[in-house]
Design an enzyme around this catalytic site. Sequence first.
Site, short mmCIF file in Angstrom:
data_model
loop_
_atom_site.label_atom_id
_atom_site.label_comp_id
_atom_site.label_asym_id
_atom_site.label_seq_id
_atom_site.Cartn_x
_atom_site.Cartn_y
_atom_site.Cartn_z
N ASP A 55 0.84 -1.20 0.00
CA ASP A 55 0.00 0.00 0.00
C ASP A 55 0.88 1.26 0.00
O ASP A 55 0.65 2.20 -0.78
CB ASP A 55 -0.89 -0.06 1.26
N TYR A 142 -0.65 -8.00 7.85
CA TYR A 142 -1.85 -8.65 8.38
C TYR A 142 -1.64 -10.10 8.80
O TYR A 142 -2.56 -10.71 9.36
CB TYR A 142 -3.02 -8.52 7.39
#
Length: 195
Positions: A55, A142
């Site tokens: 990201d 994550y």
Amino acid sequence: MAGSDHTFPHPPAGGDAGRSLLGRLNVIQGDITVQQVDAIVNAANSALKRGGGVDGAIHRAAGPDLQRELDTVGGCPTGECRISNAYRLPSKRLIHCVGPVWRGGGANEDKDLAGCYRSALELASQHGLATLAFPAISTGIYGFPPDRAARIAIDTVLAGLGDFPSIREIRFICFDTATADLYRDLLAEISKRRA
Ligand code: AR6
């Protein structure tokens, strides 16, 4: 340049439907931000606020207008995705998927991860985007186990491609050698089973 291209060998032409679906998949080791595809897929967060990992790399390469556009979108639930312009990236559009945070496997993580791949294909098809580059969603910050995530990614994309004939090519962009090997081994296994 991070890594080099290693494409999965396409199965011979004229095979059955399953084998021709496999021929639409490629594994590439490298940086997703340089991929010349219709849509680069991002591994975002549900606030659609610039983070780290892939990201961060996508925001850095796209420039500040990307965050300005995402601020108008108002977030995205886990397991879904949203589309934006690509700004300085070489693709036509970006698809921002919100993968699940790994919590041990009992919190719908598999379903949510599959939802990301499935909804990205749907969105791409709706927008006439024929070539897509996916990162290994959820397997970095994550914490989703990479082998389990790779199986879900491949299975979901193979199942979905049959429903979206306009999508010609899916690239699985693997940032490191271990992830690229994982994808190649899984695809070789599937190819052998279908031969
Ligand atoms: N190109 C391709 N793959 C990459 C790149 C790159 N330039 N950089 C990292 N990867 P992660 P997540 C790989 O952590 O686990 C952000 O803060 C990386 O090696 O980027 O879904 C978001 O804002 C790994 O295999 O995404 C969210 O808050 C994969 O991309 C959170 O991280 C995914 O790792 C999302 O975490």
